[in-house]
Design a protein around this motif. Sequence first.
Motif, PDB file in Angstrom:
ATOM      1  N   UNK A 419      20.080 -14.651 -16.410  1.00 20.93           N
ATOM      2  CA  UNK A 419      20.642 -15.197 -17.649  1.00 20.93           C
ATOM      3  C   UNK A 419      19.548 -15.369 -18.693  1.00 20.93           C
ATOM      4  N   UNK A 420      19.827 -14.907 -19.924  1.00 21.24           N
ATOM      5  CA  UNK A 420      18.846 -14.976 -21.003  1.00 21.24           C
ATOM      6  C   UNK A 420      19.556 -15.292 -22.322  1.00 21.24           C
ATOM      7  N   UNK A 451      16.138 -12.559  -8.295  1.00 18.81           N
ATOM      8  CA  UNK A 451      14.771 -12.676  -7.780  1.00 18.81           C
ATOM      9  C   UNK A 451      14.709 -13.387  -6.427  1.00 18.81           C
ATOM     10  N   UNK A 452      15.262 -14.597  -6.345  1.00 23.57           N
ATOM     11  CA  UNK A 452      15.141 -15.338  -5.095  1.00 23.57           C
ATOM     12  C   UNK A 452      15.913 -14.668  -3.968  1.00 23.57           C
ATOM     13  N   UNK A 453      17.021 -13.984  -4.312  1.00 24.74           N
ATOM     14  CA  UNK A 453      17.781 -13.278  -3.283  1.00 24.74           C
ATOM     15  C   UNK A 453      16.962 -12.126  -2.686  1.00 24.74           C
ATOM     16  N   UNK A 461      12.067 -21.543  -6.933  1.00 22.14           N
ATOM     17  CA  UNK A 461      10.698 -21.538  -6.428  1.00 22.14           C
ATOM     18  C   UNK A 461       9.905 -20.472  -7.189  1.00 22.14           C
ATOM     19  N   UNK A 462       9.930 -19.240  -6.717  1.00 20.89           N
ATOM     20  CA  UNK A 462       9.223 -18.159  -7.399  1.00 20.89           C
ATOM     21  C   UNK A 462       9.747 -17.973  -8.818  1.00 20.89           C
ATOM     22  N   UNK A 463      11.045 -18.135  -8.996  1.00 17.89           N
ATOM     23  CA  UNK A 463      11.660 -17.875 -10.292  1.00 17.89           C
ATOM     24  C   UNK A 463      11.137 -18.791 -11.387  1.00 17.89           C
ATOM     25  N   UNK A 464      10.807 -20.029 -11.057  1.00 20.60           N
ATOM     26  CA  UNK A 464      10.336 -20.972 -12.068  1.00 20.60           C
ATOM     27  C   UNK A 464       9.027 -20.486 -12.682  1.00 20.60           C
ATOM     28  N   UNK A 465       8.137 -19.984 -11.847  1.00 20.03           N
ATOM     29  CA  UNK A 465       6.880 -19.440 -12.357  1.00 20.03           C
ATOM     30  C   UNK A 465       7.130 -18.212 -13.212  1.00 20.03           C
ATOM     31  N   UNK A 466       8.057 -17.363 -12.794  1.00 15.42           N
ATOM     32  CA  UNK A 466       8.374 -16.166 -13.573  1.00 15.42           C
ATOM     33  C   UNK A 466       8.961 -16.529 -14.928  1.00 15.42           C
ATOM     34  N   UNK A 467       9.821 -17.543 -14.948  1.00 13.51           N
ATOM     35  CA  UNK A 467      10.391 -17.985 -16.229  1.00 13.51           C
ATOM     36  C   UNK A 467       9.311 -18.511 -17.173  1.00 13.51           C
ATOM     37  N   UNK A 475       7.775 -14.745 -27.092  1.00 11.78           N
ATOM     38  CA  UNK A 475       8.152 -15.951 -27.834  1.00 11.78           C
ATOM     39  C   UNK A 475       9.580 -15.909 -28.363  1.00 11.78           C
ATOM     40  N   UNK A 476      10.194 -14.741 -28.348  1.00 13.39           N
ATOM     41  CA  UNK A 476      11.578 -14.615 -28.798  1.00 13.39           C
ATOM     42  C   UNK A 476      12.572 -14.968 -27.701  1.00 13.39           C
ATOM     43  N   UNK A 477      12.112 -15.097 -26.466  1.00 12.04           N
ATOM     44  CA  UNK A 477      12.989 -15.486 -25.358  1.00 12.04           C
ATOM     45  C   UNK A 477      13.154 -16.999 -25.405  1.00 12.04           C
ATOM     46  N   UNK A 478      14.328 -17.450 -25.804  1.00  9.74           N
ATOM     47  CA  UNK A 478      14.559 -18.885 -25.974  1.00  9.74           C
ATOM     48  C   UNK A 478      14.902 -19.579 -24.661  1.00  9.74           C
ATOM     49  N   UNK A 479      15.451 -18.832 -23.727  1.00  9.82           N
ATOM     50  CA  UNK A 479      15.835 -19.420 -22.433  1.00  9.82           C
ATOM     51  C   UNK A 479      16.068 -18.286 -21.450  1.00  9.82           C
TER      52      UNK A 479
END
Length: 534
Positions: A419-420, A451-453, A461-467, A475-479
């Motif tokens: 989701x983005x 990712x986690x799957x 876990x891993x995804x938080x660091x990737x985010x 900088x254009x990725x708001x979420x």
Amino acid sequence: MTTFNRRDALKLGGAGVAAAALLPGAAHAAPTPSFQHGIASGDPLPHAVILWTRVTPTPESLPGSGNGPSVPVDWQVATDADFTAIVAHGTVSTGPGSDHTVKVDVATLAPDTAYYYRFLLDGASSPVGRTRTAPASGADVAGLKFGVVSCANWEAGYFGAYRHLAARTDLFGVIHLGDYTYEYKAGDFSAGGKIVRQNLPANETITLADYRQRHAAYKTDPDLQALHAAYPWMIVWDDHEIANDMWSDGAQNHDPATEGPFAARKAASRQAYHEWMPVRFAAGDLLYRTLRFGRLTDLVLLDLRSYRSEQTSGVANDDPARTITGDAQMAWLKEKLSESETRWRLVGNSVMVSPVAVGALATRVLGPLGQLLGIPEGGYPINGDQWDGYSADRKELLNHLHDNKITNVVFLTGDIHTSWSNEVPLDAATYPFSPSVATEFVVPSVTSDNIDDILKVPARTVSVAAEGLLSATNRHVRWAELDSHGYGVLDVRRERTRMDWFFLSDRTSRTATSARAAGFETPSGSQRLNRVWF
């Protein structure tokens, strides 16, 4: 040359089970043996809509078998669920040549009107579906809501996203952004290595019979049947309806030496898609097309697989000879965006248009060193299967929006199972000092691995660091949220367009719950995003 495919990139009422509903949120209809694969409608116009079903007139008339008789099938459209006020009807002959599918383009309807429809075979009725025509092109429409979905892999779970959307009563229709089916053999792409329910056929889909059988299997799902019966769908394909990371003349998941010519496979998949999907192909058998909803919005639906150049590594992504749209579709897209007279321009776009790069510095910023190193203009992309891999086409499109002052363009995207919420920069390297020319909402997968799957690690876990890495270098990725499965609800109003993301509790559970996770809106004329916290 070795390239990343998208799975690599992510590591950085029918018979028995029919579930057609008379109304959104209504109880499931009783099974009808002649209509084992449900009913559907799609591509609503002010005076027309596509109606679809598949009949099983005899026990041997199995999907993909080529067996069974040709039979007449009646269809009816009414303004009431009891069919006391029938406004259109007819008879269509179907047989093994079309895999016993029925597809009718009913073109005598009134604008912005709810209708009920059904099919009849030898006196037996299909479940009843509900559809709606689009508002007249000049109508002043205050607002519309759409469900938005992508990437529903049968083996990876149940279609809870479809069930929750079917239970809503506030949608106009459903926008599906591709990967409606998957081509893999049993076990090749499941739920983190676990098969929740096995593909039919068990082999990889290559022949016309294979693709027909795979479509048929998906259309026995009760939640898919319920959502098709509740609302009209507007659909584009991505790659897995044919083969993974498909391009115009091949695919990552196709070996000509063992699987035959790709052209034959592509033709077979396309024929099955024609037969089994409630889609209206444009003149010349084109899947890219436009739907209009009054003066509120145009929905421009793209085909980014049939014409693209082969994916390549990062150093060639700036080559202007490479294309993701093909010349004809690019010219058509720019024309449609230029001539649009609606408040909003939605673009149904199967792969992400916003740049996502590590070390996103322009060549001109790095100077001669960057040129010597061969760094592409947008930095090194994580996923060359997206518009990142075709940056000349993206630059042409975004420059067209900027130079012609075309505003209120919103890209609706699937494909990457995450989701983005993105602002789409004219120049990512200097953003936010350079302008945003559009916004983009990317919906998660219904079931396909993220990712986690893929890494088989706990969520968050891993995804938080990737985010964190993504937000720091783009900088254009708001979420961005890289773990969850679910769907989006798009709310288009004159003054703003808003996406809300809903995540499922467990894609492997038939009774998964759903909860709102986030919301972003873009005010009219802004090309920027605001978080909606309530």
